[in-house]
Design a protein around this motif. Sequence first.
Motif, PDB file in Angstrom:
ATOM      1  N   PHE A 104      38.145  27.091  43.872  1.00 14.54           N
ATOM      2  CA  PHE A 104      37.779  25.354  45.233  1.00 14.54           C
ATOM      3  C   PHE A 104      37.092  26.371  45.517  1.00 14.54           C
ATOM      4  CE2 PHE A 104      40.833  23.589  42.613  1.00 14.54           C
ATOM      5  CZ  PHE A 104      40.307  22.147  42.741  1.00 14.54           C
ATOM      6  N   PHE A 105      36.584  27.646  45.704  1.00 18.06           N
ATOM      7  CA  PHE A 105      35.247  28.577  47.200  1.00 18.06           C
ATOM      8  C   PHE A 105      34.314  29.299  45.752  1.00 18.06           C
ATOM      9  CE2 PHE A 105      39.205  26.597  48.695  1.00 18.06           C
ATOM     10  CZ  PHE A 105      38.848  25.875  50.371  1.00 18.06           C
ATOM     11  N   ARG A 106      33.380  28.698  46.602  1.00 17.07           N
ATOM     12  CA  ARG A 106      32.809  30.296  46.113  1.00 17.07           C
ATOM     13  C   ARG A 106      32.540  31.790  46.764  1.00 17.07           C
ATOM     14  NH1 ARG A 106      27.337  29.017  44.506  1.00 17.07           N
ATOM     15  NH2 ARG A 106      26.331  31.024  44.032  1.00 17.07           N
ATOM     16  N   MET A 107      33.304  31.361  47.636  1.00 19.28           N
ATOM     17  CA  MET A 107      34.346  33.209  47.936  1.00 19.28           C
ATOM     18  C   MET A 107      35.409  33.782  47.110  1.00 19.28           C
ATOM     19  SD  MET A 107      34.427  35.897  49.662  1.00 19.28           S
ATOM     20  CE  MET A 107      33.415  35.636  51.223  1.00 19.28           C
ATOM     21  N   GLU A 108      35.894  32.710  46.633  1.00 14.73           N
ATOM     22  CA  GLU A 108      37.057  33.560  44.798  1.00 14.73           C
ATOM     23  C   GLU A 108      36.073  34.374  44.427  1.00 14.73           C
ATOM     24  OE1 GLU A 108      40.374  29.942  46.038  1.00 14.73           O
ATOM     25  OE2 GLU A 108      38.714  29.514  44.324  1.00 14.73           O
ATOM     26  N   LEU A 109      34.801  33.466  43.664  1.00 18.39           N
ATOM     27  CA  LEU A 109      34.365  34.298  42.604  1.00 18.39           C
ATOM     28  C   LEU A 109      33.670  34.965  42.790  1.00 18.39           C
ATOM     29  CD1 LEU A 109      32.229  31.036  41.777  1.00 18.39           C
ATOM     30  CD2 LEU A 109      34.435  31.669  40.948  1.00 18.39           C
ATOM     31  N   CYS A 110      33.469  35.744  44.350  1.00 19.58           N
ATOM     32  CA  CYS A 110      32.978  36.803  44.376  1.00 19.58           C
ATOM     33  C   CYS A 110      34.003  37.809  44.519  1.00 19.58           C
ATOM     34  CB  CYS A 110      32.719  37.002  45.152  1.00 19.58           C
ATOM     35  SG  CYS A 110      31.628  38.726  46.044  1.00 19.58           S
ATOM     36  N   LEU A 111      35.789  37.768  45.240  1.00 20.06           N
ATOM     37  CA  LEU A 111      36.244  38.316  45.074  1.00 20.06           C
ATOM     38  C   LEU A 111      37.343  38.653  43.390  1.00 20.06           C
ATOM     39  CD1 LEU A 111      38.176  36.760  47.958  1.00 20.06           C
ATOM     40  CD2 LEU A 111      37.268  38.835  48.112  1.00 20.06           C
ATOM     41  N   VAL A 112      36.805  37.702  42.536  1.00 21.22           N
ATOM     42  CA  VAL A 112      37.626  38.117  41.238  1.00 21.22           C
ATOM     43  C   VAL A 112      36.425  39.127  40.620  1.00 21.22           C
ATOM     44  CG1 VAL A 112      39.224  36.427  41.801  1.00 21.22           C
ATOM     45  CG2 VAL A 112      36.759  36.580  40.655  1.00 21.22           C
ATOM     46  N   GLY A 113      35.121  38.944  41.514  1.00 23.76           N
ATOM     47  CA  GLY A 113      34.112  39.908  40.472  1.00 23.76           C
ATOM     48  C   GLY A 113      33.493  39.064  39.480  1.00 23.76           C
TER      49      GLY A 113
END
Length: 714
Positions: free
Chosen positions: A287-296
């Motif tokens: 639900f957040f673009r930052m999540e995509l970044c944190l999981v690679g």
Amino acid sequence: MEDSLGSDSVPSGPIDKNKVFSIKPLRCLVPIFPSQGGSGPSSTQQSPFAFVSPTGPFPPGAAQFFPFVSPTPNESPIQRQTASVPDNGKSYAIPSPVPLNSFRTPISAPPPDNGAKGTTTTTTMTTTAPTATRRSSKNVIPYDEGYTQSDGYENGFTIDTEDSGDAIKRKRKIRKTVKGSQAVAVSSSEVDIDPLVNHILKSFRLVEIDTILQADSNHELVQRVVLVYNLLRRKITQLDDAKGVIPGISRRADLRSGTILMNKGARVNTKRRVGSVPGVDIGDVFFFRMELCLVGLHAPIMAGIDYLSFKVSGDEEPIAVSIVSAGGYEDEEDDGEVIIYSGQGGVQRSDKLLMDQKLERGNLALEKSLHRGNEVRVVRGLKDGTSATGKVYVYDGLYKIHESWIEKGKSGCNVFKYKLIRVSGQPEGFMLWKSIQQWRDGVTARVGVILPDLTSGAENLPICLVNDVDSEKGPAYFTYLPSLKYAKPYGTSKSLSCRCSNGCQPASPCPCVEKNNGYLPYSSTGILLSHNLIVHECGPSCLCPPSCRNRVSQTGLKLRLEVFRTKNKGWGLRSWDPIRAGAFICEYAGEVITESGIDSDDNYVFDAGRVFDPLELVPTDEPVKIPFPLVVSAKNKGNVGRFMNHSCSPNVYWQPIMRENEEESYLHVGLYAIKHIGPLQELTFNYGVPRVEKKGIVKKKCLCGSSNCKGFFY
């Protein structure tokens, strides 16, 4: 003369070489579009070159332009890290160019490879992740949620956090920029949440993660990182809410929590790669673009195209590794398995001026991937039904770019187009979402429906009964009851009721807020911000309206649920909608009984006195204390909560909810999402363990199938 050669312009007339003292090399030539009228820079610039049009096929309306050779993108990477690209544990060789239908290259004449013909070129990858930039010994993370697929990360606002390891404190130091008429605050109050952050990271074993596992992670570690991110984000949101609304300021708890975790090293899949990402499955939702970044999965927290630079024979060349298709451009379209993806750029951030897109950075990387034939991860951004402006991001698997061209967009400017086709043999991803939407719209019928609404209108949304497994026609008869039925309430000392005629607000002198330790327990979108504490919702004697944000569990279902037949566990419960972590799902409804009234044959008993595993580990680590015993039987009367099966690794947890009315108290059981849950995933919670083992209690075989399964439950 030096200035002219160092710019994009080209001098006219003869050149006196005796006057040339130094020459700046042209790192990248930009495409030059012929003048075709209209507005924008490209319409007024005449090309001084004589060139021959490409002979490849062009779609109708495609514009010609001057081709150029192997440019390198002009960018500001956060780090330059050389590493081989893994592919299932093997070295990944970037494919050699293949004949393609491209706007730059005739289909009969593919571009020459930089390596030797007939050999596989050894490829070295250099990461180019525009997620942060080292500046004045601070980590700067740019972001602009409003432009999910442009590459304006050089123009967006920045978040500054002290680059001092564990000494990250939330200070009253606000850097902000104006986006339209709204300023965006990127830091928060003087409250020091560092002890809480450190405690949560330690509790979830995210301190000093093994470097090998961090580079190539697994599903369990990926889920832990996303879970901790959402716990921290919701806590920061609650602290921000307590300060009240500041006109013109939009706080970004999603960015601050992600920045904290990145500085703490609590991230996974740090090794950039082509292809699938370990621990991330097709259909996983974020639900957040930052999540995509944190999981690679996708490194840029704003740009829609993620790419790497690799070296072949000494030259650098970008290739695309992932895209976010979020409908950010007017001409973007897809049919489920084929995406027509619009390139990035073409909009000036300051004045919204439209112009022709340029073949550089992400656009150039997509073009190179077209010729190299490498797989590209696709994340689809869809509208979030619980938020007016939010999106839900779904990982849809691997695609390949099959074609590219240029055409006039609706704005009248030239837009790059890329046709991506999904790689065959992958599990169902976005097509599942399309099927569910067709069920909603009545275009196709849901297969296996026994009853369209087993509630008979008792809920504000229908709940269908589905069996596509065997011939069972339905569960044993019961009376549908949407909420708890008390024989008599529990008596307590007189409680103050709120007088919030417009609904309870954070940081207001409201007795209901004070009962929740000075915070509202829910966000403005109905997400629970507090856990393992009793939630005090507004009661019948409060004057706030039914829409008050402190009455979330009282307003009925917000999700389209279905009761379905499982393969080996009887009937179960799942949702057509994606569910955000912390979202209210339903109550566990039924008849309140005494402990002595528990029937040993009753498989639908909920005992709040059982021991449950804690979910959010706060510094005190205090267990939940129930003010009075609560035992619920849903055997004869109950709601959909009775169909939720046990799991040793659940995605749902229960939360005690107190509603007070003068000198009477009613304790309810709310069921909330532990983590993000995708559509049609079974909803399960842990049934807990009796505090005292009693005679007659029989252990039942657990069939949850999780890696943490204990083999039984009570």
